[in-house]
Design an enzyme around this catalytic site. Structure first.
Site, PDB file in Angstrom:
ATOM      1  N   ASP A  61       0.874  -1.167   0.000  1.00 52.85           N
ATOM      2  CA  ASP A  61       0.000   0.000   0.000  1.00 52.85           C
ATOM      3  C   ASP A  61       0.922   1.230   0.000  1.00 52.85           C
ATOM      4  O   ASP A  61       2.124   1.137   0.279  1.00 52.85           O
ATOM      5  CB  ASP A  61      -0.956  -0.004   1.205  1.00 52.85           C
ATOM      6  CG  ASP A  61      -2.158   0.922   0.957  1.00 52.85           C
ATOM      7  OD1 ASP A  61      -2.083   1.792   0.062  1.00 52.85           O
ATOM      8  OD2 ASP A  61      -3.171   0.782   1.668  1.00 52.85           O
TER       9      ASP A  61
HETATM   10  C1  BGC Z   1      -5.061   3.220   0.115  1.00 49.40           C
HETATM   11  C2  BGC Z   1      -5.098   2.255  -1.046  1.00 49.40           C
HETATM   12  C3  BGC Z   1      -4.900   3.010  -2.339  1.00 49.40           C
HETATM   13  C4  BGC Z   1      -3.581   3.757  -2.267  1.00 49.40           C
HETATM   14  C5  BGC Z   1      -3.280   4.554  -3.520  1.00 49.40           C
HETATM   15  C6  BGC Z   1      -3.834   4.109   0.087  1.00 49.40           C
HETATM   16  O1  BGC Z   1      -3.939   5.133   1.016  1.00 49.40           O
HETATM   17  O2  BGC Z   1      -5.103   2.503   1.335  1.00 49.40           O
HETATM   18  O3  BGC Z   1      -6.321   1.565  -1.068  1.00 49.40           O
HETATM   19  O4  BGC Z   1      -4.945   2.137  -3.431  1.00 49.40           O
HETATM   20  O5  BGC Z   1      -3.633   4.659  -1.183  1.00 49.40           O
HETATM   21  O6  BGC Z   1      -4.130   5.643  -3.592  1.00 49.40           O
END
Ligand code: BGC
Length: 844
Positions: A233
């Protein structure tokens, strides 16, 4: 499923040959993103730049810009409420075409964490409280994407079921709960669909942060034979060696000079021998395999699915309108729905159209999605008011009260682009200034919320930006006090007609997460008195360096609250309008600032005085239909008093039109609840860690499993929902698998016969639950093991076959899956609380 349609994938040996062409430096460079959304290209192995994008409510693309619009599909809860895998696969196909249109190779979706508790900020973004429903809907979503050659990223692996302290919390889950609940959707999707990417979550599980967790290698790779890519993530990877040794392949975002623990540090670790070179090769193989699957190897491109038509095309609108209606759950109906288009004779004057009082904050501004990284920018949205008006009803509106407690973004009809005469349309001009004070760029925008992640390149400005100016005109419709202001982080000045109104520094509450800061940033407002028709020039200035996030995230939102009465006055006006109308449709709910990534809810009550508003409107007109516009459950203490209650989720861009279709009976309300809708906050699992640890004490007992165990009554049970016809569930028979082998190896086929006993064609969701009387193992009283949708005409009887997999009868017995021999009951019916049919299976 292996690759896009017709693609011939390079085999493992070929991928390894390619890796062999790269130096260690080249390999390690590939393991961290090139920027916020893309991987590096590498001409030496024929790899082009590969683009990732959020997900899941649409395909946002590489910029956070309302002009770069995307088809906005209903929230995950709405999709799961359809219980219709065919429809969701089609939505996956639509998203794949959107991805192609936007140059995206891999969507960062679906989110298959479970609704452990409705407080969870991202509940709207996850499908269900039930692992089987989540797995089936998630698999269909993945199938639709990957069939068209666009990668899915199943996220967030694992235990990422709430937001409080989300970057650091260590979630403690016992082994059996982990296997039977939280891992189950990932396992099903990885094994059945061969998902091309999995995202490792921010949180830790049982002591290890997920980007360095042994679960990646032991379970994902080892047990499930996963050959796809594991990405972190965003900013979740921290430890150079531990993440490299775990099966993390890609640290996002990049570049490594700014983010993530790899780059030079990993090069050094390999040099010292603390990370094995073979691990690096394996990660690069997985990156190249993903590239091959999505057609990003230039010498071996997979055939591409066609790009979608524009997101405001008729074809996209029709599909999204039907999908939204298919997920609406008619939780209660005393017969008022469907509404007839005309009023009863004698009731009205010459205009015989039904006169509907449309009431409530969410009736005027459609809330089509939750907040956070799931944000997309729909080309338009239809509100409930738009929908009912377009359907030909006589509609009058009263807002009543607000559904969020912060001032909203400035919008039409008050917000205009600057210039005299005005640059036509709603929006603002942004001017970017360099440190020298020179203008570095400018652009005209369509909205009033501006966010830049990692610099301003997405706005075409590559040199460092020191200061921003947002310029617009605010035109008063009526005379009175307008609250004008700014939301963001750092220093902001607001000028109205050249005079400074404030110079304020907005600071973050302690420990707030970046996503929280971006979704509900601090705001500063000031009253400005305007005469009807008066226009003023408004400029908001922001020092970019004053933001605590520096260049990582820069946010400016212009806020405006037009003059309005007190809540008491507005509630009285709404009740008076309801009393004078044939019927009232009141739309209450939440917003993307209430349900969002970055924070959990601390109450399930509707924000503000909405409950009071509903009660007053029902008292004024008993013919009141309450429509709930939220992504996840909210408390509805007045539900039994409303003539009908329709749960309509965050319904995507076609929300209002779909609502009109269902309220008027042109379309069946197709949804059944994908979660238990609570009557109160009693007994719900908490999201609050203690000393950094969140223990899933409730174990297997989430959702309906907990209500059954505790004998508590929810407001509406899991699986519940009415249509406009009636059904009789006639019989269930069980069949051996076709080749006559034993039950245990193959599962069971249940044949359920249902009859449409009403006077309209309709759609039913037949659900089958297992239970195990006198079990020696602690178990839920019942659990969902299969379901199917059925369409039937009035009087028609339909038999539907539901295959129940072997796993449905198994429990995790410490070291592996086990089947307790003996009698299981399979019960079928229209919801978890109504199971009129039962049959037995005797397992050896
Ligand atoms: C989220 C993810 C997301 C990523 C990119 C993170 O803060 O938890 O679900 O895909 O950001 O935006």
């Amino acid at each position: 499923m292996d690759a896009g349609p017709g693609a011939v994938l390079p085999d493992e040996a070929e991928l390894r040959r390619r890796v062999g062409r790269l130096s260690l430096e080249q390999k390690i460079r590939l393991l961290t993103g090139a920027d916020f959304w893309a991987l590096y290209d590498e001409p030496d192995v024929g790899l082009r730049r590969l683009v990732l994008s959020d997900g899941p409510a649409g395909v946002r693309g590489e910029s956070w810009d309302e002009r770069d619009s995307s088809a906005n599909v209903p929230s995950a809860t709405a999709l799961a409420a359809t219980w219709d895998t065919g429809r969701i696969e089609a939505i996956g196909g639509l998203l794949a075409r959107e991805a192609r249109r936007k140059g995206v190779d891999v969507l960062l979706a679906p989110t298959v964490n479970l609704h452990r508790t409705p407080y969870a900020g991202r509940c709207f973004e996850c499908f269900s409280e039930d692992p089987l429903l989540t797995a089936r809907i998630g698999a269909a979503y993945v199938r639709g994407l990957q069939r068209s050659g666009v990668g899915a990223t199943v996220k967030h692996f694992i235990g990422n079921d709430s937001e409080t302290q989300r970057m650091t919390v260590d979630v403690r889950i016992d082994d059996r709960t982990l296997r039977e609940l939280y891992l189950a959707p990932f396992e099903a999707i990885v094994r059945q669909e061969g998902a091309w990417a999995v995202m490792a979550a921010y949180n830790g599980v049982n002591g290890s942060p997920m980007t360095q967790s042994p679960l990646l290698r032991d379970i994902l790779h080892g047990e499930w034979g996963y050959d796809g890519l594991v990405m972190s993530d965003w900013t979740a990877a921290h430890a150079t060696e531990a993440a490299a040794q775990a099966a993390l392949d890609l640290a996002m975002p990049g570049p490594a000079s700014l983010y993530g623990p790899w780059g030079d540090a990993l090069l050094e670790a390999v040099g010292k021998g603390t990370v094995d070179q073979a691990l690096i090769d394996d990660k690069v193989v997985r990156i190249l395999r993903l590239a091959a699957r999505v057609g990003a190897l230039t010498d071996n491109p997979a055939p591409l699915a066609p790009a979608s038509p524009q997101p405001d095309s008729v074809a996209v609108a029709q599909e999204l309108r039907a999908a939204a209606a298919a997920g609406f759950v008619l939780a209660r109906n005393d017969g008022i729905l469907p509404l007839s288009r005309s009023a009863s004779p004698g009731q009205l004057g010459p205009d015989r159209r039904l006169w509907v009082a449309v009431i409530g904050p969410n009736a005027e501004v459609a809330r089509t999605m939750g907040g956070g990284s799931a944000t997309v920018f729909p080309p338009y949205t239809t509100s409930p008011m738009d929908g009912l008006r377009a359907a030909g009803l006589r509609v009058t509106y009263a807002p009543g009260v607000a559904s969020h407690l912060r001032a909203g973004a400035a919008r039409a009809p008050w917000l205009l682009r600057p210039g005299r005469p005005f640059a036509p349309g709603t929006g603002a001009e942004i001017r970017f200034f360099a440190e020298s004070g020179e203008l570095a760029g400018s652009q005209l925008r369509d909205g009033a919320t501006f966010l830049w992640l990692s610099g301003f390149a997405s706005s075409g400005v590559t040199e460092p930006v020191a200061r921003l100016e947002i310029r617009c005109v605010i035109r008063a419709t009526g005379g009175g006090v307008y609250q004008l202001g700014v939301s963001g982080l750092g220093r902001y000045r607001l000028l109205v007609d050249g005079a400074e109104v404030f110079d304020a520094t907005l600071t973050l509450p302690e420990n707030a997460d970046l996503a929280e800061a971006l979704m509900r940033p601090p705001q500063h407002l000031a009253p400005v008195e305007l005469a009807a028709g008066q226009s003023v020039d408004v400029v908001a200035e922001h020092d970019v360096g004053s933001s605590p996030f520096g260049g990582f995230g820069t946010l400016v939102q212009l806020n405006l609250v037009p003059p309005h009465g007190t809540d008491d006055e507005e509630i009285a006006a709404a009740a008076a309008l309801a009393a004078a109308s044939d019927a009232a449709v009141i739309v209450v709910g939440t917003t993307a600032e209430v349900e969002s990534e970055g924070f959990d809810r601390t109450t399930l009550a509707l924000p503000g005085r909405q409950d009071e508003l509903v009660r007053r409107v029902i008292a004024a007109n008993p013919r009141t239909v309450a429509v709930v516009n939220s992504g996840a459950p909210v408390l509805l203490p007045w539900a039994q008093d409303a003539a009908a209650v329709l749960l309509s989720w965050f319904g995507g861009q076609e929300y209002g039109d779909a609502l009109a279709d269902v309220l008027l009976g042109d379309v069946e309300p197709g949804g059944r609840l994908p979660m238990t809708w609570p009557a109160s906050e009693e007994g719900l699992p908490s999201t609050q860690p203690a000393d950094g640890v969140l223990t899933y004490r409730e174990g297997l007992f989430i959702g309906y499993r907990a209500y059954d165990r505790d004998g508590r009554e929810p407001l509406f049970p899991f699986g519940h929902g009415n249509g406009y016809t009636t059904w009789s569930h006639e019989s269930i028979t069980l069949d051996r698998a076709p080749d006559g082998r034993k039950w245990a190896g193959l599962g069971v086929a249940a044949c359920v016969q249902v009859r449409n006993t009403g006077s309209r064609p309709g759609r039913e969701v037949v659900q089958v639950y297992a239970s195990r009387p006198d079990s020696a193992v602690e178990r839920p009283a019942k659990w969902l093991v299969g379901f199917a949708t059925v369409d039937a005409d009035p009087g028609e009887t339909v038999t539907v076959g539901i295959l129940i997999p072997e796993r449905a009868f198994q429990h995790w017995a410490g070291q592996g899956w086990a089947t307790e021999p003996g009698l299981f009951v399979l019960a079928a019916g229209p919801s978890s609380a109504s199971l009129p049919l039962a049959a037995h299976v005797d397992l050896p």
